[in-house]
Structures are given as C-alpha cells and as structure tokens.
Design a protein around this motif. Structure first.
Motif, PDB file in Angstrom:
ATOM      1  N   LYS A 110      25.603  28.940   6.722  1.00 42.54           N
ATOM      2  CA  LYS A 110      25.069  27.794   7.473  1.00 42.54           C
ATOM      3  C   LYS A 110      24.479  28.205   8.818  1.00 42.54           C
ATOM      4  O   LYS A 110      23.518  27.596   9.287  1.00 42.54           O
TER       5      LYS A 110
ATOM      6  N   ALA B 193      24.681  29.044  16.384  1.00 46.06           N
ATOM      7  CA  ALA B 193      23.963  27.858  16.885  1.00 46.06           C
ATOM      8  C   ALA B 193      23.831  27.878  18.406  1.00 46.06           C
ATOM      9  O   ALA B 193      23.671  26.838  19.029  1.00 46.06           O
TER      10      ALA B 193
ATOM     11  N   ALA C 197      24.707  29.550  22.538  1.00 42.94           N
ATOM     12  CA  ALA C 197      25.851  29.683  23.444  1.00 42.94           C
ATOM     13  C   ALA C 197      26.745  28.465  23.263  1.00 42.94           C
ATOM     14  O   ALA C 197      26.268  27.374  22.924  1.00 42.94           O
TER      15      ALA C 197
ATOM     16  N   ILE D 125      28.324  25.387  24.056  1.00 42.72           N
ATOM     17  CA  ILE D 125      28.002  24.367  25.060  1.00 42.72           C
ATOM     18  C   ILE D 125      29.270  23.822  25.706  1.00 42.72           C
ATOM     19  O   ILE D 125      29.290  23.529  26.907  1.00 42.72           O
TER      20      ILE D 125
ATOM     21  N   ILE E   5      25.818  35.933  31.350  1.00 44.32           N
ATOM     22  CA  ILE E   5      24.913  36.402  30.288  1.00 44.32           C
ATOM     23  C   ILE E   5      24.708  37.918  30.293  1.00 44.32           C
ATOM     24  O   ILE E   5      24.398  38.501  29.265  1.00 44.32           O
TER      25      ILE E   5
ATOM     26  N   GLY F 248      20.991  31.059  22.200  1.00 39.87           N
ATOM     27  CA  GLY F 248      21.567  32.398  22.317  1.00 39.87           C
ATOM     28  C   GLY F 248      21.713  33.087  20.967  1.00 39.87           C
ATOM     29  O   GLY F 248      21.751  34.323  20.907  1.00 39.87           O
TER      30      GLY F 248
END
Ligand code: HXC
Length: 256
Positions: free
Chosen positions: A59, A63, A65, A67, A84, A108
């Motif tokens: 899947k 998706a 960094a 949040i 980062i 990311g």
C-alpha cells in the motif's frame, strides 16, 4: 538486530530493508529514520553486502514524514536540532541503493526514494510532494532532486498543487528506471540488486560516485572526473579478472 519500525533481511549479498509502520502507511518518524541509519551504517561496513534495497508495503512505500510527530514542532526546535539533516545518511551511502516503490511515496517518502540510486516502481506506485496542502514545502530534497529528475515544469506543478503522479507518468518523466507488476516488485528489485552485488564492489561504488558527480559539477569537470577514475581502474585486479574472463569465455569472479 531487532527493530520496531523496519524489517531487515539478507538475500545473499543483498541487504533488504522494509519500512514497517503499517498502521500509518510507513509514515517516517524519528525512530524509523534512526533505525534506518543504524542499518545503513551496518550494511556499509559489511563487506558481504554489495547492494541495498529499500522497500515498503503493497500500500505504501512511505506516506511522508509523520505528521503527528511533526505538527507541534517549533521553529527553534526545528533549527536547533537541524530537523531533517539526519535523513540525509541515505544519500551518503557509498554502496548502490535501490528503492522498490509500491503504493504511496509521498512527501518525505518520495524524497527518501529519490535519495536512492534508482527507483524501481510497481504499477501501483504513486509519487507526490503534497506538503503544500499541509502549509509547508518539501524539506528533504523534493524541490531539488525532483526538479533535476523530471524537469522544472512537472516538479513545479507537483510541488505547487500537490498532484500525485502514477507509475506510468513517473517512468515517462524519468523519475523511475522501470515499472513492474506489483506482485513482482521485490523479486525484481532483489534480482537487479543481486546482479549489481556480483560486480566488483570497488567499481560499483566508483560508478555510482561518477554518475552522482554529474549532478554536482559542470560537464567538463564531470568528464575529467570520469576519465581519471576510469584510468585508475587499470590498477584494479578486478579489471584484469573481468577482461581476462571475457577473453577466456567464462564468467568473471569478482569475489576474490
Ligand atoms: C502520520 C499518517 C500519514 C503521515 C497517513 N497516515 N499518512 N500519519 N503521518 N504522513 C495515517 C493516517 O492518519 C491513518 O491513520 C492511516 O495512516 C491510514 O491513512 P488513511 O488516510 O486512512 O489512508 P487513505 O485514505 O488510503 O489515504 C492515504 C493517503 C493519506 C492519501 C496517503 O493518508 C494522506 O494524504 N497522507 C498524508 C500524506 C502527506 O501529506 N504526506 C506528506 C507529509 S509531510 P488512522 O489513525 O486515521 O488510521 C512530509 C514533509 C517532508 O513528508 C519534509 C521533510 C521530510
């Protein structure tokens, strides 16, 4: 080594890292980046590893960094801890690294994939830099690497609108090396990684360094760098073995 956020496997001379936070589509938090860096250090130091593959789930590659971890960050915390910068370990790995991407590679996640040497995509892959919808912009190379890979117009549209790009478009645009059926993604990635891992490790690293140099310098300086590294290869036993094997009509053995 046991980890919370990644799974690590060895397939002969290939190190496979699976991002593994399934409940949050492999959202990238500091624990995951820390564990990833530990394994990258270990693989880098291990002479029995010739190539690394990073993948996610069916899947999601990742998706973006995380949040929930990031939302309350303040500017002083972000600046003082150089938020980062720890992600960049991946871009400094000297051995070849392949991203095998199925599903979402967003924010990311897309940036992490672009830090690898090439991206093999499943036909389900979706790439995007949707940070602008969260009131920020890409922060791990998205405005820079994506622009170099797909050109200004497409990178600008993706970064400004947050539009996602499917696998076929990503291949046309040059973001991914090729697209394979989702069911074959990891086996294809392991197969090409094994091919690379069977080459001379020295020559593979020098080749990677030379291709990457093309992003950092002028054409004339890049050609000069390539020429000097190429000339130095005639000092390698692997050059003698590779060319001797061709003339003797046998496969080369770069493991000696
Ligand atoms: C934290 C996340 C997450 C993320 C998904 N989840 N992405 N959690 N950080 N980046 C969580 C969801 O909250 C949800 O948790 C679970 O994963 C499943 O996601 P759903 O949204 O229910 O799945 P779906 O409807 O299939 O939608 C998938 C999606 C969507 C389109 C990928 O999740 C999405 O838009 N995610 C955010 C993508 C994004 O904006 N990425 C950029 C992040 S910023 P629950 O608990 O509800 O089940 C970034 C900055 C980089 O990356 C800068 C430098 C690194």
């Amino acid at each position: 080594m046991a980890f919370e956020t990644i799974l690590v496997e060895r397939h002969e001379r290939v190190g496979l890292i699976r991002l593994n936070r399934p409940k949050v589509l492999n959202a990238l938090n500091s624990d995951l980046i820390g564990e990833l860096n530990v394994v990258l250090d270990a693989f880098e130091a291990d002479a029995d590893i010739g190539c690394i593959v990073i993948t996610g789930s069916d899947k999601a590659f990742a998706a973006g960094a995380d949040i929930t971890e990031m939302h309350a960050l303040t500017y002083p915390e972000s600046y003082d801890n150089d938020f980062i910068t720890s992600w960049e370990r991946l871009s400094r790995v000297r051995k070849p690294v392949i991203a095998a991407v199925a599903g979402f590679a967003l924010g990311g996640g897309c940036e992490l994939a672009m830090m690898c040497d090439f991206i093999l995509a499943a036909d389900t892959a979706k790439f995007g830099q949707p940070e602008i919808k969260l009131g920020v912009m890409p922060g791990a190379g998205g405005t820079q690497r994506l622009t170099r890979f797909v050109g200004k117009s497409k990178a600008m549209e993706m970064c400004l609108s947050g539009r996602l790009m499917g696998a076929a478009e990503a291949e046309r645009a040059g973001l991914v090396s090729r697209v394979v059926p989702a069911a074959d993604l990891v086996s294809e990635a392991l197969a090409v990684a094994k091919t690379i891992a069977d080459m001379s490790p020295t020559v593979a690293m020098q080749t990677k360094e030379s291709v990457n140099r093309s992003y950092e310098t002028t054409l004339a300086e890049g050609i000069r760098f390539e020429r000097r590294v190429f000339q130095a290869m005639f000092a390698l036993e692997h050059q003698k073995e590779g060319m001797r094997a061709f003339m003797e009509k046998r496969p080369p053995n770069f493991r000696r």
